[in-house]
Design a protein around this motif. Structure first.
Motif, mmCIF file in Angstrom:
data_model
loop_
_atom_site.group_PDB
_atom_site.id
_atom_site.type_symbol
_atom_site.label_atom_id
_atom_site.label_comp_id
_atom_site.label_asym_id
_atom_site.label_seq_id
_atom_site.Cartn_x
_atom_site.Cartn_y
_atom_site.Cartn_z
ATOM 1 N N LYS A 12 30.528 33.003 45.363
ATOM 2 C CA LYS A 12 30.645 34.013 46.275
ATOM 3 C C LYS A 12 30.310 35.465 45.805
ATOM 4 O O LYS A 12 30.548 35.905 44.467
ATOM 5 C CB LYS A 12 32.031 33.962 46.735
ATOM 6 N N VAL A 13 29.605 36.208 46.597
ATOM 7 C CA VAL A 13 28.960 37.495 45.973
ATOM 8 C C VAL A 13 29.757 38.394 47.133
ATOM 9 O O VAL A 13 29.637 38.384 48.186
ATOM 10 C CB VAL A 13 27.474 37.547 46.139
ATOM 11 N N GLN A 14 30.461 39.543 46.443
ATOM 12 C CA GLN A 14 31.012 40.359 47.146
ATOM 13 C C GLN A 14 30.133 42.068 46.696
ATOM 14 O O GLN A 14 29.926 41.991 45.719
ATOM 15 C CB GLN A 14 32.263 40.927 47.042
ATOM 16 N N VAL B 215 28.290 44.822 42.273
ATOM 17 C CA VAL B 215 28.188 43.412 42.860
ATOM 18 C C VAL B 215 29.404 42.403 42.003
ATOM 19 O O VAL B 215 28.998 42.499 40.871
ATOM 20 C CB VAL B 215 26.811 43.039 42.738
ATOM 21 N N ILE B 216 30.201 41.758 42.555
ATOM 22 C CA ILE B 216 31.063 40.834 42.026
ATOM 23 C C ILE B 216 30.723 39.527 42.549
ATOM 24 O O ILE B 216 30.584 39.099 43.600
ATOM 25 C CB ILE B 216 32.522 41.388 42.312
ATOM 26 N N VAL B 217 30.390 38.706 41.472
ATOM 27 C CA VAL B 217 29.904 37.259 41.624
ATOM 28 C C VAL B 217 31.212 36.290 40.996
ATOM 29 O O VAL B 217 31.793 36.561 39.960
ATOM 30 C CB VAL B 217 28.648 36.823 40.696
ATOM 31 N N THR B 218 31.860 35.526 42.025
ATOM 32 C CA THR B 218 33.213 34.762 41.525
ATOM 33 C C THR B 218 32.801 33.386 42.096
ATOM 34 O O THR B 218 32.063 33.086 42.858
ATOM 35 C CB THR B 218 34.261 35.398 42.298
ATOM 36 N N GLY B 219 33.604 32.417 41.276
ATOM 37 C CA GLY B 219 33.577 31.043 41.589
ATOM 38 C C GLY B 219 34.371 30.377 40.547
ATOM 39 O O GLY B 219 34.691 30.538 39.807
#
Length: 177
Positions: A128-130, A136-140
């Protein structure tokens, strides 16, 4: 020189995580589920006393390497389901103010170096990209998906044909957690 008869690696299964091992390893936790197939003829994966055991009998050099690789992959699956993976990136521009939008399975970068056509980067798998301001924060939960999405963002803003010392615009990795 004497070769080891059995090489064995153990991974402790934390509380709240369940593991099933068939022809693939499936790890379930509160954040979701990850599964992966490991094909290597001389490596055995089994569950024993609340641990995942990865072992190889009469290992050759390639078996030793694969043993550590498989252990790391399973460990990353467990870490992803307990803590998750987060990569923090920063949008940097000096010449043209770029705008970044995430929608669906892609990120669109408009006005990069004044270009008329937008650049796109693919969001891989369950990542997921916020976008918050210039962050820019990429989480998963999957390390591979989060890492590949981050790399796609960096590659989409790669500058070719200009002096990189002058044109430092782009989206860059700042930290990972």
């Amino acid at each position: 020189m004497v070769e080891a008869v059995v090489l064995r690696e153990e991974i402790e299964i934390p509380e709240g995580i369940s593991v099933t091992i068939n022809d693939e390893v499936t790890v379930k936790g509160s954040k979701g589920q990850l599964s992966r197939k490991f094909k290597h003829s001389n490596i055995i994966i089994k569950e024993e006393d609340g641990n995942i055991v990865v072992e190889s009998h009469f290992p050759k050099k390639k078996d030793k390497a694969m043993l550590g690789t498989i252990r790391s992959h399973i460990n990353n699956m467990i870490i992803g389901l307990t803590d998750g993976f987060t990569y923090n990136m920063k949008i940097v521009y000096a010449h043209f103010p770029m705008s970044v939008k995430a929608s669906g399975d892609k990120v669109t970068i408009d006005n990069f170096l004044g270009e008329r056509h937008p650049r796109t980067a693919k969001i891989v798998g369950s990542a997921k990209v916020q976008i918050k301001g210039d962050e820019v924060i990429v989480t998963g939960i999957s390390k591979e998906d989060v890492g590949q999405t981050m790399a796609n963002l960096e590659q989409a803003t790669k500058i070719k044909g200009r002096d990189p010392r002058v044109f430092q615009d782009g989206i860059y990795l700042v930290s990972r957690e």
